[in-house]
Structures are given as structure tokens and as C-alpha cells.
Design a protein around this motif. Structure first.
Motif, PDB file in Angstrom:
ATOM      1  N   VAL A  42       5.849  -0.594   4.304  1.00 13.39           N
ATOM      2  CA  VAL A  42       6.275   0.135   3.109  1.00 13.39           C
ATOM      3  C   VAL A  42       5.158   1.065   2.647  1.00 13.39           C
ATOM      4  CG1 VAL A  42       7.097  -0.063   0.736  1.00 13.39           C
ATOM      5  CG2 VAL A  42       7.860  -1.708   2.453  1.00 13.39           C
TER       6      VAL A  42
ATOM      7  N   GLU B 194       4.321   0.052  -8.790  1.00 16.00           N
ATOM      8  CA  GLU B 194       2.972  -0.415  -8.435  1.00 16.00           C
ATOM      9  C   GLU B 194       2.508  -1.344  -9.549  1.00 16.00           C
ATOM     10  OE1 GLU B 194       2.886   0.399  -5.569  1.00 16.00           O
ATOM     11  OE2 GLU B 194       2.770   2.534  -5.113  1.00 16.00           O
TER      12      GLU B 194
ATOM     13  N   ALA C  92       5.282   0.264  -3.647  1.00 21.21           N
ATOM     14  CA  ALA C  92       5.145   1.250  -2.573  1.00 21.21           C
ATOM     15  C   ALA C  92       3.758   1.028  -1.941  1.00 21.21           C
ATOM     16  CB  ALA C  92       5.315   2.652  -3.126  1.00 21.21           C
TER      17      ALA C  92
ATOM     18  N   THR D 240       5.902   9.708   2.791  1.00 24.34           N
ATOM     19  CA  THR D 240       6.727  10.377   1.778  1.00 24.34           C
ATOM     20  C   THR D 240       5.863  11.223   0.854  1.00 24.34           C
ATOM     21  OG1 THR D 240       8.273   8.529   1.916  1.00 24.34           O
ATOM     22  CG2 THR D 240       8.481   9.986   0.004  1.00 24.34           C
TER      23      THR D 240
ATOM     24  N   ASN E   6       2.892  -2.765  -1.861  1.00 31.99           N
ATOM     25  CA  ASN E   6       3.867  -3.683  -1.271  1.00 31.99           C
ATOM     26  C   ASN E   6       3.178  -4.697  -0.366  1.00 31.99           C
ATOM     27  OD1 ASN E   6       6.251  -4.622   0.416  1.00 31.99           O
ATOM     28  ND2 ASN E   6       7.226  -3.192  -1.006  1.00 31.99           N
TER      29      ASN E   6
ATOM     30  N   PHE F  46      11.439   0.178  -1.813  1.00 35.29           N
ATOM     31  CA  PHE F  46      10.254   0.128  -2.677  1.00 35.29           C
ATOM     32  C   PHE F  46      10.366  -0.927  -3.774  1.00 35.29           C
ATOM     33  CE2 PHE F  46      10.417   4.772  -1.406  1.00 35.29           C
ATOM     34  CZ  PHE F  46       9.369   4.695  -0.500  1.00 35.29           C
TER      35      PHE F  46
ATOM     36  N   LEU G 188       8.888   6.998  -5.464  1.00 35.38           N
ATOM     37  CA  LEU G 188       8.606   5.809  -4.645  1.00 35.38           C
ATOM     38  C   LEU G 188       9.058   4.551  -5.371  1.00 35.38           C
ATOM     39  CD1 LEU G 188       5.018   6.870  -3.473  1.00 35.38           C
ATOM     40  CD2 LEU G 188       7.178   7.174  -2.243  1.00 35.38           C
TER      41      LEU G 188
ATOM     42  N   ALA H  14       5.601   4.998   2.325  1.00 36.99           N
ATOM     43  CA  ALA H  14       5.250   5.677   1.074  1.00 36.99           C
ATOM     44  C   ALA H  14       4.234   6.788   1.330  1.00 36.99           C
ATOM     45  CB  ALA H  14       4.693   4.669   0.076  1.00 36.99           C
TER      46      ALA H  14
END
Ligand SMILES: [Co+2]
Ligand SMILES: [Co+2]
Ligand SMILES: [Co+2]
Ligand SMILES: [Co+2]
Ligand SMILES: [Co+2]
Ligand SMILES: [Co+2]
Ligand SMILES: [Co+2]
Ligand SMILES: [Co+2]
Lengths: 435, 435, 435, 435
Positions: free
Chosen positions: D160, D190, D152, D167, D155, D148, D142, D164
Motif C-alpha cells: 500500500v 495516516e 497509505a 499515486t 499502512n 487505503f 490517498l 501510495a
């Protein structure tokens, strides 16, 4: 005229009270500072690579910028040049700098790469004539292509040395054609990733030879510009031979080049080497090798080269103080070796970055000039060392007294020196009056 | 015989299988390594200051050690000397090193301090004759007394320079009397706390002059030992002029002293300067200024000089490899500039620290010798640079080809070098066979 | 009235144009900033230890300061108190802070030390009444005496825990008597020098217990002040358990104390932990544990705690911005945990240090207030996160959507978010309009 | 069978005396250590990304590796998988780990990317059945895709976050299908590049929510593996929220997840955070969150994540000591999150890197086991804290005594604890008997 910067007007000086984010608040080119125009003091240059070739990648992610010139070869290179000169004009910067690798696509062979470089140089020549933008310096990128992965001049393979030498010649030729005022060498891979596979003595000799070749060629061609080495302690390699200003000075002395070559000092590289930027500037001035600066900043919490635009006026002011005290730039200048953060993806961000950087430098320069004009700081410094003006002190310093002579005097006069306050806090407050 | 080490016997070699914490497991003085006794390779020395004068204080707490010689003047100094030589004998180390300030109390005047120093030297002379312990080097402490707070040679006050010069003479005299094999200068305050109150050019010239005075005096007195500078980047000052080996090399070149002075390289100082220890050793060998080493280690997570005893054999092995390749020590040796942790308050801890350090060095030396005897590592290295033995490569390197010659060859032969694996992991594994 | 500061008058506000080095140029206590007096925002305090007890020593040299109260016991302590309150008045700072160890000599026993502490507290009580100076916080020094060399609460010896607990009680008692507004615990030795001799789990439990004892005692006594932990990552120990704000937060949560204890954040400690100061302030605010600050600065090129007076306005401004956004100080304040450089040996240097520090903070506060009053920065920030105000976003955030729900929506709506510029350079320029 | 590793045979254990660079000297899978097979202790895994997807680029240069699967889409991904399983078999490693981004090409949409991931999972499933190689963990990348770039889960754009989340679900699904023993989250983006554009409180809440979603989904699906967070202090971002083990512990406590989530600790990340690796391991064990390790090393002189193969046995031994003391791995293992140096361009270098790393770990494990079997080290440690077994000490620790109770006892018994040696050097020597 491309439409890359559509809707953005030429950036103008509006003074400190302006709230226009696309105006200068401090950079006023024609303003006189210590008897000289501000633009002649600062001699700003834009770096082609960060602003036009860098794609926004980092070790954990790829391209974030979308530029219409990416992914196309010579057509892209031409569009890139067009946009670059548009930015030079929008910002009103007098100079630019380039690496071959960021202005032309790589060819299959040396000859082809050189041909492409020359073709771009034709475009530059034309654009420079049209716009009046000048070349502060050119340089060869001897670190991005995989052939240089183990070093350029310091490669264990002499063919890589030869290829690097030829590449330098091509870039010196273009730099001379474009009336560049300096030629720079940054040894990004001239170092080692592991000492285990490295012969230091051999590699240093190779590096010394390459620099001598460059100096010889300069003289042969009658180039009047300055040859500059750019120190950096590490990154990409674990250790780089041009670690810092003092190391470069020793290297130049070793190979007898200290009167031929000066340094281009980058803020971020000073920080990575464990120094302040003003330290490196002052040390270069002390050794007589202060040439030019790569202005940027490094994040104090990051252990790699962040190449950010400068934004801390007090720090920048101290650097310009030392530059002014050393007589200012001769052929050198203030090159923004700075890149947008990879999240700053819009064309207008290129404006914000440079405007902020230029204003920070202009404020710093004005603060430095004010310190000098005020005079109390310089007077303090003179006074602190005044004792060394005495005859006996001078005799010691000049070598007219031996260790025994001095010892005899200490015993005879029962010398017992008392410490004097270093006045650090006083001086910090004094400087803060101007920044 | 004091009772300080009561109950502790002379430390003997018992071999790797020994579980006796007061025995050597690797240091076997008479064992032959590469044709020479181990003790002649290593030339171990104990440092007087850390082991006998340091009180266990740190910036947040005072003395933790209780030594019967603290808090008394000459009587204490004499007892300290007695205990010191007892430790030298218990450990069987052939050498020691001293600063004036850790062997004698400070007097009210220079003359008085010198007198006390000489009185202690009398005791040393006697003890050395009795025990066979030799002096690796002496040095002057030009940083602890408040008169040196703003520098010794680099002080803005020339009287401090004079006092420092006289102090150096006194220490050189004692070093020569005791047949010391080297004389060391460490410039703990030769630097600056703030560049704001500092004239770099003046201070470097002062420092160069002091070193020239030392070299002149050495020659005049016929001293055959080596003059050594000990690099350190910072601490106590923010910046020290003898930053690292490369900086010292440039400094020596500047003042024409590169054939007169060598370096004493300390592990912890290398780490603080952003280098590995083996880098500094190899760089000094490359510049022809490798003199001696101060063996210790620095905590990789601490930003100050921790001066711990070494305990990582793989690291130490690489340093001795470079020392052996440079021909081994001439006048230099392995001085433990290492101190107990301040919580290691018992006399026996002095034994543990040195036994561990000496065994680590002995293991490292043996590993380095095994690498050399095996030969595959050195062969790899030769092979990696073999291309430079070719005639055309040599011609380039010797300056028999110009930039234009080389470029013409690149074009003519369409030179397009292909990268070769640097084999770092292979080499790391190879070295791990021996450590 | 001692004659320590003879000839120095009360420091007054003279405005930015003043060139008087003994005047405030920005600190104007009664000036209204965001609706509150400047002195009520800043709540300046002087630290007793650095200014009156520290002797100017560093790891390579002893005392440089000459203070008439050194080397004498209770008489010295009384003179020290007299001079301290003279400095408080000269500077016009409303608060001070103390450790027991810097106000009273150590006794032979716990009882004796406590008696001496109480005797000094009597003097403080009187002086505070006379001058109106208040106590921001008190604390126990549980790190200087050798009994604490292996930790206080975290010592392997429970008797040391007990001794530390009793010492804390004595200091809390004095703090309450003097109407201190907070009580601080800094765990200088609550960590380890080597993990090899350490049981982390045991030591953390001991530390948690000690803090619970403190909180219980506070409630029992009806103390209304705040209990504060001061994070620091290392120094004196290799690792300290109160590494940084986030670590302290986890520790408080582990022992259920997150609503009872807040943090006292020191600039230099933030830097040593790899953070900016504003990061630590903002993180503490986020976790609801922002208590007070120890204002100073750390040299970015030094790896130890330099405790210098702050002088960089842009940095200080960002910290006060976050403090103001968090509602300002409640019981906390701005304590100068800063010491003179050891070469700044004159009494007047104590004035220069604090004047510079206070002016830097006042400029920073005014800049922070101007950013807030202008509003464009805060508006930018709101706008950046505005998407999270949408209903679906809120539903995700509140846990009303599962991973499967969200995935289904991504697939159904073919969500393919496009990145937006982070505008870092724009924001840096915006902030630079105010600093 | 591809011909990528042509001529390279399966790597076998040949014992410490072997000089075959393609043999194990220490890793002997079936050898019994502390009653368990060596391979069951170590649980080695290969990382797909570094060995098969990374191209050898760094911030100053592009691809150096030439792999036949680069520059082609699904065909390349399949060839890559084939070669990967060939390496797993040549080395005899029981596990591998993957990120989606290094196993499949990115699609135009989420659905397409997921489809490609699943297609590769089909291949994996087949290869795993054929070869017996197992999945240690899967994870979602991510951080590489520009979507990203600003985070992620954290965000500012909730789309997003949603992308994420989806995903992660796709990767958890594949991990579960392949019977992965853990699922890892590393928050590379992050964090923040500049605090100026960041709301810490909002972003932490977002991150907490994402982790809760993952935990909920795990339970819903009946996944028995462990959810692991991988701490890292910085890089790519200036600051990452999962800074180190202690910070992650506080984060887990804040969101009530400390019993649901453990940590995957990487050596290099520990170093970047200012810790030793063994510190992070021991701290995680103390907090009950030790999950798995990413084995590599960081260059102590480089300020970025170098992800080198480990080669220092003494360091690795200390980490395995703490792992063994914590009971060894449950679902976790030793994943080589290590990459070849970019100059190690040959296929055989992949063998050298892993062989060296595995042998270093095997030596480290055996040393750790020997320390435990010998028992003297553990006995020392028990003895050091033995005082806390006393009744009164336990009463204090359990909260059965108040601050007043303890103080009364200190006064009554005149407790005056004497420091005991911390024996650091003794312990270092003791450990050196085994490494
Ligand atoms: Co640059
Ligand atoms: Co840079
Ligand atoms: Co030393
Ligand atoms: Co040292
Ligand atoms: Co503090
Ligand atoms: Co501090
Ligand atoms: Co990892
Ligand atoms: Co990593």
C-alpha cells in the motif's frame, strides 16, 4: 443455508477461562441472575442496518465491506435476510430490530416501497417461525432518502409530512404483523442545520402532531407494544429536537404524551449530549419513561456518533444497575446499535463484535446484580437521605410549610447545617469491588 | 465620592468614528430603534459580583485584583457599594443585579447574615434614590458557602433545604423592597458531582418544592416581578438539573410551574450546553418562557465558564433578532454577567470591559432591527413554510386527519415530494449585509 | 504523632476478597510481577499539594476542608509536614512530590521565601530519614502568585523571568539536597489568555532559554535525576505552549533539548488535549522522552482538569502496558496528581482516595503484565506489520528506493493491494480477557 | 458552454450597498490594499472536490445533489471539468485545486488510473490556457479507496505504501505539468482507528520516509513550488499523525524536513484540534512553516469537520492579520475547502456559497490592513515587550547568564516584579474598531 459464515459454528458459553475467541465467556443465557434467566434480563437484539446494510463508508471513503447482497435489489434483500437470520442463530440472540430502508430496496413510489417492505416481511415471518427469533422493534427510516433532507415531520413542506406519516404507518403495520414488542421513532432529521431557515415553534408543533398520530393509530389497532422516541442531540443535523432524555420529557409533556411514549436510550447519543449513559437511564427512570436501550459506545475523543461495540465493563455495569433498580425491561431490551469498524471487513468480525458486546453486557449485568445483592451500596444511599424521613422534613417537601414557616423555624432554632462528606471515593471503591 | 476611578469621566456616546477608548461608539441611549429608545430595548444591568466581589482568582492562582474593599467586613461592603454606584453612573447603565454574598459579609448565623444584608439594602436604597439606578434582579447565593457544597434545595440534609429557603426569603424581601423587576434562581449546586451518591427523583422533587415555595411567596407578597431560573449544564457540579432551556421547560411542566417561571439565559451557559445562544433564546420564546439574558461570551476553546465580555457582533445580532421577534424584554434586560480577565487588574479595565460589551450589544441590536426593517429575511422564512397554510395541511396539523387518512391520500395522489434548497449560504450572506 | 488520622491503622494488603474499605485488595508491594516487585514497577508517589494544601475550593465556592494547618504560617507548614508523612506511612507509599508553594508560606521577598523553603526542607530531610520515604520529584510553583499572572519564563517583563529562574534554582537545590529522582517543570501560565496581547515567537524563545538554563545548571551540579516537562493544553490559560507530548517534542527539538528533557504525562491533561492517556504514553515512548506519569483521571463530561483518582481498570491497564513495553520507569514513577472531591471532607477520605487509586493501578499493572505474558496480543501486532520485514519493503523504508523506483515496480508488477481486516473488535475482546 | 449555470451572469463587484445577492459587496480584485491588489493578497482558489465531486451525502443519508456528471465515467469527468471552469469564470477566481479522485474515474489498475488522470490533465491544460485560471495546488487522494482504509504511507502492508508513492508521483507530475504553485499532502488515513492494532514508531518512520521521497523527487524534477502538509487532528481516523501545526513541526524536525515542507492550514481542522485558526497561522509563522490556507469554518457546536463557507468577519480578520504580518502568501493562497450544505441543492447555491466566502475574506483582509495601517495595535504589542530590549534582559535571553547569575541578581537587587494589566478588553475593543 448461505455460505457467508462458512466454517463458523454456533457460539457457545465456555466460561471466563475460555480462550476461544468465538465463545462466550460471560453470556450464559440460562444462568439465573437475581431470580431470572440472564437472557430474560438482557433481551439482546441485533440491528439489521449496521450489520447487514452498512457498507463501511465514512465521510472520507466509500464501501469497504464486500457483501454478496450489495448492488442487487430484491434478490439481494432476500439473501441479506437469509444471512441475517443465520447470524441470529449463530449468536443465539433472541431478538432483532429493523428500519424499512435496510431490509428492502426503495421503490419509485410510496406504494411500491410498501409492497417491497411487505414482501420482505413475508420472508421475516417465515424465518421467525423457523428460528424462534423475535422482533424487538421496527422503525421507519425517515432520514436517508433525499426527500427527507429538510426533515420528515418537521419539514417545511407538508407533503413530506404526509409521506413520512404514510411510511410510519407501513412500518407500524409490519411491526404489528411480526409481533414486534415496541415501535421506535428516531428523528435524525427532525431538527435544523441552521436556525436561520427554521421556525422552531412550527416545527415542534408538527413533530408533536406526528407523534399523536402514531399514538392514536397504536390504540386504534390495539397494539400492545411501546412507542419509543430515541433521543440524540445532533448528527446528522446541527441540532435535533429530541436532544436528550430531559428534552424529550419536556416535549412529551408539552403535547400531553408523557404517559404514552417512552424512550430508547443509546449510549453514544448520551455521550454526544454531554451525559453519561447511566445518567440518561436514571433520568428516564425518574421521569417514568425508561423503555429500551441501544447498546454501543462512543469514542470519548471523537465528536461524532461512532456506534462501537461496548467494551468497558465498569461503565456498562452502572447502566444495568439503574435498569435493574427501575424494575428491568418490560417490553424493551438491549439492542446492539453498533457497527463494525470499517476496517473489520471479514464475516467473522461480525461475530467478534457481537460476542464482545454481549459478554461485556453480561459481565455488567452480573456486576450490577452483585452490587444489589450485596446491599451495602443501596444502604449507603438510603442512609444519605434518611433525614428527609423526619416529619418536619416531609412537611416541607409536601408543601405543608410556607417560605415564611421555614424561615421562622430557621431563625427560632438557629439552624446552621454542617456539611457531611459525599464519600465519592469510598463509593467508587465499593463499586469497583464488583466490576 | 471615592477616588477609585479618579481621572475617569462619564462615558459618552461619540459615534462610530471616535477613537476614544473611553467613549461609546454605538451605545446611544436615546437613539430610536424600531420606535423605542435604545436603552429601553437593551435595559443594561451591571453584575455586582464579577465587577466588585470577584478577586481575579482561578483554580491555579489566587487574587490578582487589589481593591481597597477586600479584607474588611461591613466597612468594605460600604466602600464597595459606593464604588459600584460610581461605576453605574460613569457608564450610565440603568440597572444592576446582586447576590447577597457579594454585597454583604457572611454572618455567624442566618439572622446575622440577614441583618447585614438589610443594612446594605439600606445603603442601596439611598444610592438608588440619589442616582436613579434601578434593580433588574436580586438573587441568593446558595453555592459558595460550604454548607451548600452538596446542594441547597437538593441537599440530602433537609436542614440545608430549610436554610436555603430562609435565605431565598431574605433576598426576595430585599429585592421587593428595592423594587427589583425580577428575582433569579441559579442552581449552581443543584445537581450532582457523582451520580453514585445521588437519588435523582428525590432531588428533583425537592427542587420542584423549593420553586413552588418561591412562587407561592411571590403571590402572597404581591410581587409583580418575574421569577427566573437560570439554566447551566455543569460547573461547578458535574451535572446541573437546570441543564438548558429545554430541560428547564420539562422541569417546569413536571411541577406545574410553566406559567409562573421564566428563564434567564446566559450566553456562556448555552455554549457549555452545546447550543448557540440564539438557539436558547429562540427555544425559550417558543416555550413562552423567555425572561431575561445574562450577556457574556464563552471562549470556544475552553471547556469551562469564562464569562468574558461579548465582542462578536454577528453572534450578538442573531440573539437580539430573536428577542425583538419575541416582543422584546418585558421585565427582563441585558445583564452583563461578565468579568474582567484576571490580568486586567486596573480600575480602568472595568470601563473597557463594559464599554466594549455595551457597544457590541448596541451594534447587535441595530443590526437586528435593520434585518427586521428590511423585511427580506422574514419574508423568506414565511415563504419557506407557506405550504402549511393550505387547508389540507392545516387539517393534518390540527389533528383532523388520522394516520390512515393521510396514508390514503399519499397513495391516491401518489405524493412524491421533491426537496427544495434550504438556502443556508444565501441566508448567511443576507444576514451579513446587516452585521 | 498528630491526631489527624486518629483511629486509622496502617493500610495492608488483604486480597481481592477483602471487604475492608481500608485495605488494599490488589496492591501488594512485594508481589512479583514480570520478575520485579510490584512497588518497584509502580513507584507510587503522593502529591503534597492536592492532599495537604488544597482547600476544597472551586470557581464557585471556597474552602470546604477544615485542616488544622490552614491559616497559620510556619507552624502550619510544620504540622502539615507531620501529617503528610503520617499519611505516607499509613499508605506505605515509597515517594512523595512537592511544589514550593504547598510546603512553605510565601515570604515578602525572594530571599525570605527561599529561607522558608529551606527550613521546611530541613524537616523533610529528617522525616525522610526516619520513615524511608523518598522524593520522586520537586518543582517550583510559578503560577499561583499574582506576579506570574502573565507567565513566568514567558512573561513580557524580564524581571518576572529572572524571579522565576531564581525560584527554579531554589527548588532544584532543595530537590538535589533531598535526593529527588527528577525535577519537573509544569508551565501553567506559560501560554496566553489572548493571542491579541501575545508575541508567540518571543515567548517561545524565552521558554526555550529557561529550559536550557535548567539543563545547564543540572549538569553543573552533577544532578543525575531527569528534567521533566509536564504537558497540558490549557487551564489556567486559554492555550499552553506545552500542549501535549507531540508539541513538547517539537519544542525540545527546536531548542536542541530532546536528549536532555523528558515528559511527565498526566492522565487528565491527555484527555483535555483530545488524546487517550495511553496515546500520550506511547507517543512519548516513540519519541524517546517518556519520563514519569501523573496518575489521575478526568471526567469525560467536564471540560476542565478534574484531577480525580483513577477508577477505571481497563484504561489504566493500557497505559501500563505501554510503560512496560517501553522498559518501565527509570527515574520516573506513578505520582497521584489527584485530589479528593471537595465534598470528601474527612481525613479518612484521603485514605479512600489513595487506596482506590493504588488498587486500580495495581490491577492495571497486573492486567498489563498478563497481556505480555500471554503473548498473543504482541504476536498479533508483530504479524500485522510482518510484510515490512521483506527486503524490498526495507529498502523502501531505508531510502534506498526513489519515488520513481517504487512507481516503476508498481507498474511492472501491477501492484494492487487488497485490504486486510484491522480486527479491532477481536483485539478489544482479547484485551478484555485480562482486565 | 454547458447550461448548468444558465441565466447566471459573471459576478461583479457592486460595493457594500448592493443588495444583489449575486454581486460582490467587498471583493474588488483590483482594489489596492497595503500597496498590493486585493486579488494578489488573497489568491483565491476553488476546490474541485467539494463543489463538483461531493454528492451531498452524510453518514445518515446519500446523495442530495443532482449533477448531470454523476454516474458516468470519462464523459462525466469531462462535463464536470467544463462546468468547473465555467464556475471559475463566473466567480472570477484566479486559482483552483484538485485531488486525482475528484477529477477522474478510478481505473482497474494503477496504470489505468494514471492514464485517466493524464487525460483529464490534458483538458485542464487547455481550459487553463483559454481562461487564464491557474493551479494553486494538486494532491493525491490517498484515503477514499478501500485499499487505503488502514493508511497509505502508514499502512502495515508495504504494497500500500508503494501504491501510495506511485499515486503521489502521478499527481506531482500532473501538478508540475499544470504549473501548480504547491503540492499538498493531507494524511486523512495516516493515523489510527485504534491504538490497539498500531505500532506508532513504525508508522511514523514510514510517514517520514514518504515525505522524504516527495522532497527528493521535487528537487530532482526542479519543481519550484512548495510541498505542504495539511494538519488535521482526527476524522476520518480517531487520531491523525499530523494533529496540528505544532505536531507537524515536531514531525518535520524529527525527519529533518523543517526547511523543505510547510503547512496548509485549514480553519475547520484548527477548531477540531482545540485551537483558533489565527493560533495555527501564528504558530506556523513562528516556526517558519506557514504555507497556504484552506479557508472554511467549522460549526462550534458540531464535533466533526463541517467545511462550511466562512461568514464571521471578525474571526477571518484576525487570521489575515497574522498572514499579513508574516509577509503575506508566497506560493500559497486562500483555497475554499468548503462545501455547500447538503440541502443547498441548486446550481445557484454554488454561487451564493463562494460569493459569501469571498466577501467575508475581503472584508477580513481590509480590516486586517486597517489595523496595520492604524498602527496603534502593533505599537501596543511592541510596548508590552519593550522591557526585553534592555541589555540585561537580552543577556539572559541569549544565554549569557546562568541560573546562578540570575539568582544572584534577584537577591542582590531584591527584584520583586509587579504585575501589569494584560489589557485584553481594551485590545478587543480596539480590534472591533476595524471589523
Ligand atoms: Co440508536
Ligand atoms: Co448512534
Ligand atoms: Co449568569
Ligand atoms: Co457564566
Ligand atoms: Co500533573
Ligand atoms: Co491536572
Ligand atoms: Co483542507
Ligand atoms: Co475540512
Amino acid at each position: 443455508m448461505s455460505d457467508f459464515f462458512k466454517g463458523i459454528d454456533k457460539v457457545r458459553y465456555e466460561g471466563p477461562e475460555s480462550t476461544n475467541p468465538l465463545a462466550y465467556r460471560y453470556y450464559n443465557p440460562e444462568e439465573i441472575v437475581l431470580g431470572k434467566r440472564m437472557d430474560e434480563h438482557l433481551r439482546f437484539a441485533l440491528a439489521y442496518w449496521h450489520s447487514f446494510a452498512w457498507e463501511g463508508g465514512d465521510p472520507f471513503g466509500g464501501r469497504t465491506f464486500e457483501r454478496p447482497w450489495f448492488d442487487s435489489e430484491m434478490e439481494g434483500a432476500k439473501l441479506k435476510a437469509e444471512v441475517a437470520f443465520e447470524l441470529f442463530e449463530l449468536l443465539g440472540v433472541p431478538y432483532f430490530c429493523f428500519h424499512d430502508a435496510d431490509v428492502r430496496p426503495e421503490g419509485e413510489t410510496y406504494a411500491e416501497s410498501t409492497k417491497k417492505l411487505n414482501a420482505i416481511a413475508d420472508i421475516f415471518e417465515e424465518k421467525m417461525a423457523q428460528t424462534g427469533t423475535k422482533l424487538l422493534w421496527g422503525t421507519a427510516n425517515l432520514f436517508s432518502n433525499r426527500r427527507f433532507m429538510g426533515g420528515a415531520a418537521t419539514n417545511p413542506d407538508p407533503d413530506v409530512f404526509a409521506y413520512a406519516a404514510a411510511t410510519i404507518k407501513a412500518n407500524m403495520d409490519v411491526t404489528m404483523r411480526l409481533k414486534g414488542e415496541n415501535y421506535v421513532l428516531w428523528g435524525g432529521r427532525e431538527g435544523y442545520e441552521t436556525l436561520l431557515n427554521t421556525k422552531l415553534d412550527k416545527e415542534l408543533d408538527q413533530l408533536g402532531r406526528m407523534l399523536s398520530l402514531v399514538v392514536d393509530y397504536k390504540h386504534k389497532m390495539g397494539f400492545k407494544g411501546t412507542i419509543l422516541l430515541e433521543p440524540k442531540p445532533q448528527e446528522p443535523t446541527k441540532h435535533q429536537y429530541d436532544f436528550d432524555v430531559s428534552t424529550v420529557y419536556g416535549f412529551l409533556k408539552k403535547y400531553g404524551l408523557e404517559n404514552e411514549v417512552k424512550v430508547n436510550i443509546e449510549v453514544g447519543h448520551a455521550i454526544l449530549a454531554g451525559h453519561t449513559f447511566e445518567h440518561e437511564v436514571a433520568m428516564a427512570a425518574t421521569h417514568g419513561i425508561l423503555g429500551s436501550i441501544d447498546m454501543n459506545r462512543n469514542d470519548y475523543q471523537s465528536g461524532w456518533d461512532t456506534d462501537q461495540f461496548p467494551n468497558n465493563v465498569p461503565e456498562v455495569a452502572l447502566a444495568y444497575y439503574h435498569i435493574l433498580k427501575a424494575g428491568g425491561f418490560a417490553t424493551g431490551g438491549t439492542n446492539f446499535d453498533a457497527k463494525l469498524r470499517r476496517q473489520s471487513i471479514d464475516p467473522v468480525d461480525l461475530l467478534y463484535g457481537h460476542i464482545g458486546g454481549m459478554d461485556t453486557c453480561a459481565r455488567g449485568l452480573k456486576a450490577a446484580a452483585a452490587i444489589i445483592e450485596d446491599g451495602s451500596y443501596d444502604a449507603f444511599l438510603e442512609d444519605r437521605y434518611a433525614g428527609w424521613n423526619d416529619a418536619e422534613a416531609q412537611a416541607m417537601l409536601k408543601g405543608e410549610r410556607s417560605l415564611e414557616d421555614i424561615t421562622a423555624r430557621v431563625e427560632r432554632d438557629n439552624i446552621n447545617p454542617q456539611p457531611k462528606s459525599g464519600r465519592q471515593e469510598y463509593l467508587e471503591n465499593l463499586i469497583n469491588r464488583f466490576v
